[in-house]
Structure formats: C-alpha cells, structure tokens
Scaffold this active site. Structure first.
Site, mmCIF file in Angstrom:
data_model
loop_
_atom_site.group_PDB
_atom_site.id
_atom_site.type_symbol
_atom_site.label_atom_id
_atom_site.label_comp_id
_atom_site.label_asym_id
_atom_site.label_seq_id
_atom_site.Cartn_x
_atom_site.Cartn_y
_atom_site.Cartn_z
ATOM 1 N N ARG A 88 53.050 51.059 109.964
ATOM 2 C CA ARG A 88 52.274 52.239 110.351
ATOM 3 C C ARG A 88 51.871 53.041 109.122
ATOM 4 O O ARG A 88 52.683 53.241 108.213
ATOM 5 C CB ARG A 88 53.098 53.130 111.296
ATOM 6 C CG ARG A 88 53.329 52.492 112.639
ATOM 7 C CD ARG A 88 54.027 53.447 113.604
ATOM 8 N NE ARG A 88 54.526 52.711 114.744
ATOM 9 C CZ ARG A 88 53.795 52.382 115.814
ATOM 10 N NH1 ARG A 88 52.532 52.767 115.880
ATOM 11 N NH2 ARG A 88 54.319 51.688 116.801
ATOM 12 N N VAL A 124 44.957 52.832 97.197
ATOM 13 C CA VAL A 124 45.975 51.836 96.839
ATOM 14 C C VAL A 124 45.234 50.538 96.524
ATOM 15 O O VAL A 124 44.552 49.977 97.408
ATOM 16 C CB VAL A 124 46.989 51.627 97.984
ATOM 17 C CG1 VAL A 124 48.014 50.563 97.589
ATOM 18 C CG2 VAL A 124 47.686 52.937 98.341
ATOM 19 N N HIS A 131 44.333 45.827 101.520
ATOM 20 C CA HIS A 131 44.929 46.124 102.825
ATOM 21 C C HIS A 131 43.826 46.453 103.815
ATOM 22 O O HIS A 131 42.773 46.972 103.434
ATOM 23 C CB HIS A 131 45.894 47.307 102.726
ATOM 24 C CG HIS A 131 45.279 48.539 102.130
ATOM 25 N ND1 HIS A 131 45.098 48.685 100.774
ATOM 26 C CD2 HIS A 131 44.771 49.658 102.708
ATOM 27 C CE1 HIS A 131 44.519 49.855 100.538
ATOM 28 N NE2 HIS A 131 44.301 50.460 101.701
HETATM 29 P P1 5GP Z 1 43.334 53.446 101.135
HETATM 30 O O1 5GP Z 1 43.080 54.914 100.903
HETATM 31 O O2 5GP Z 1 43.690 52.759 99.830
HETATM 32 O O3 5GP Z 1 42.264 52.745 101.903
HETATM 33 O O4 5GP Z 1 44.593 53.366 102.100
HETATM 34 C C1 5GP Z 1 45.884 53.605 101.667
HETATM 35 C C2 5GP Z 1 46.656 54.078 102.866
HETATM 36 O O5 5GP Z 1 48.029 53.975 102.566
HETATM 37 C C3 5GP Z 1 46.404 55.547 103.221
HETATM 38 O O6 5GP Z 1 45.864 55.615 104.552
HETATM 39 C C4 5GP Z 1 47.768 56.204 103.119
HETATM 40 O O7 5GP Z 1 48.010 57.141 104.144
HETATM 41 C C5 5GP Z 1 48.707 55.016 103.189
HETATM 42 N N1 5GP Z 1 49.938 55.197 102.455
HETATM 43 C C6 5GP Z 1 50.067 55.645 101.169
HETATM 44 N N2 5GP Z 1 51.360 55.669 100.810
HETATM 45 C C7 5GP Z 1 52.056 55.218 101.885
HETATM 46 C C8 5GP Z 1 53.448 55.014 102.123
HETATM 47 O O8 5GP Z 1 54.313 55.246 101.262
HETATM 48 N N3 5GP Z 1 53.810 54.549 103.339
HETATM 49 C C9 5GP Z 1 52.887 54.261 104.313
HETATM 50 N N4 5GP Z 1 53.350 53.803 105.482
HETATM 51 N N5 5GP Z 1 51.559 54.441 104.130
HETATM 52 C C10 5GP Z 1 51.158 54.909 102.931
#
Ligand code: 5GP
Length: 113
Positions: free
Chosen positions: A27, A93, A97
């Site tokens: 999640r 990140v 993903h």
């Molecule tokens: P992006 O912004 O790279 O598309 O998505 C990264 C996602 O990772 C974000 O929606 C953020 O909320 C989630 N995220 C970042 N750190 C963590 C974490 O430590 N645990 C979890 N479960 N989600 C994380």
C-alpha cells in the site's frame, strides 16, 4: 539503495499485499484513492517504465498482470495504472513502480491533483 529496496529487504515496514520471486506490491504510504497500491519489481536495475519495457518486457507484463489480480482482490477489478516517468511528471522514487488506483475513482479523471 531506493526506499523500495529497503522495503523488499524488510529494512523498513510496509503493508505488503503481494510477493513473488520477481515482484512485490504494498500500500502507498500516502494514498490518493480508496485503493492505492504500488507494484514494484524486486530488481532495482530499471529507473522507470521505459527502461523496463526496453530491457525486460516480460517483467512489465507480469506487473500488469499483478495489478489486475490486485484490483480484483481489493476492488471490482477495474483500475487505473500510472507510471510516473521523470521528476517533472511527478516521479520521486527512481526504481520503476506502477501505481494501481481503484475503488471509487472520479469518473473521467486522469488522476490529476
Ligand atoms: P512516484 O512519486 O515516484 O511516482 O511514487 C512514489 C510513491 O511512493 C509515492 O506515491 C509515495 O507516497 C510512495 N512512498 C514513498 N515512500 C514510501 C514508503 O516508505 N512506504 C510506502 N508504502 N510508500 C512510499
């Protein structure tokens, strides 16, 4: 090491909903929908979906299949699949993903905030 690699290694906790040899799903810590899951290949070799698609399309297809299964398990089977690609597109990140959003999505929305 990415934050997701630390989750895979159980160095930081996460609410894990699926795991196989190649993929983990958990999640999102900051959900943007009633169901907001992240589907993540265990390898950190690919920063984004374009790199993954070029190098290992079978793994990308596996991610999509896991997303479908999770949407069936956690919602009605219908889902939005988002791959933010690049910082200007909201990627924070750089370990590829997929965001799986499901359950009560706003009709017609592309998920903008
Ligand atoms: P992006 O912004 O790279 O598309 O998505 C990264 C996602 O990772 C974000 O929606 C953020 O909320 C989630 N995220 C970042 N750190 C963590 C974490 O430590 N645990 C979890 N479960 N989600 C994380």
């Amino acid at each position: 090491m990415s934050i997701f690699t630390a989750i895979i290694a159980r160095e930081i906790p996460a609410d894990i909903v699926f795991e196989s040899d190649s993929i983990i799903a958990f999640r999102d810590i900051a959900p943007r929908a009633p169901i907001h899951l992240l589907v993540v290949p265990k390898t950190d070799a690919y920063a984004n979906v374009t790199e993954l698609a070029s190098a290992d399309p079978a793994l990308l297809a596996e991610m999509v299949s896991v997303a479908q299964d999770l949407a069936r398990e956690h919602a009605d089977g219908e889902f939005r699949l988002i791959f933010n690609t690049g910082a200007n597109a909201g990627q924070s990140v750089f370990h590829v993903h997929a965001h799986v959003l499901a359950g009560g999505l706003t009709e017609g929305s592309l998920g903008g905030e």
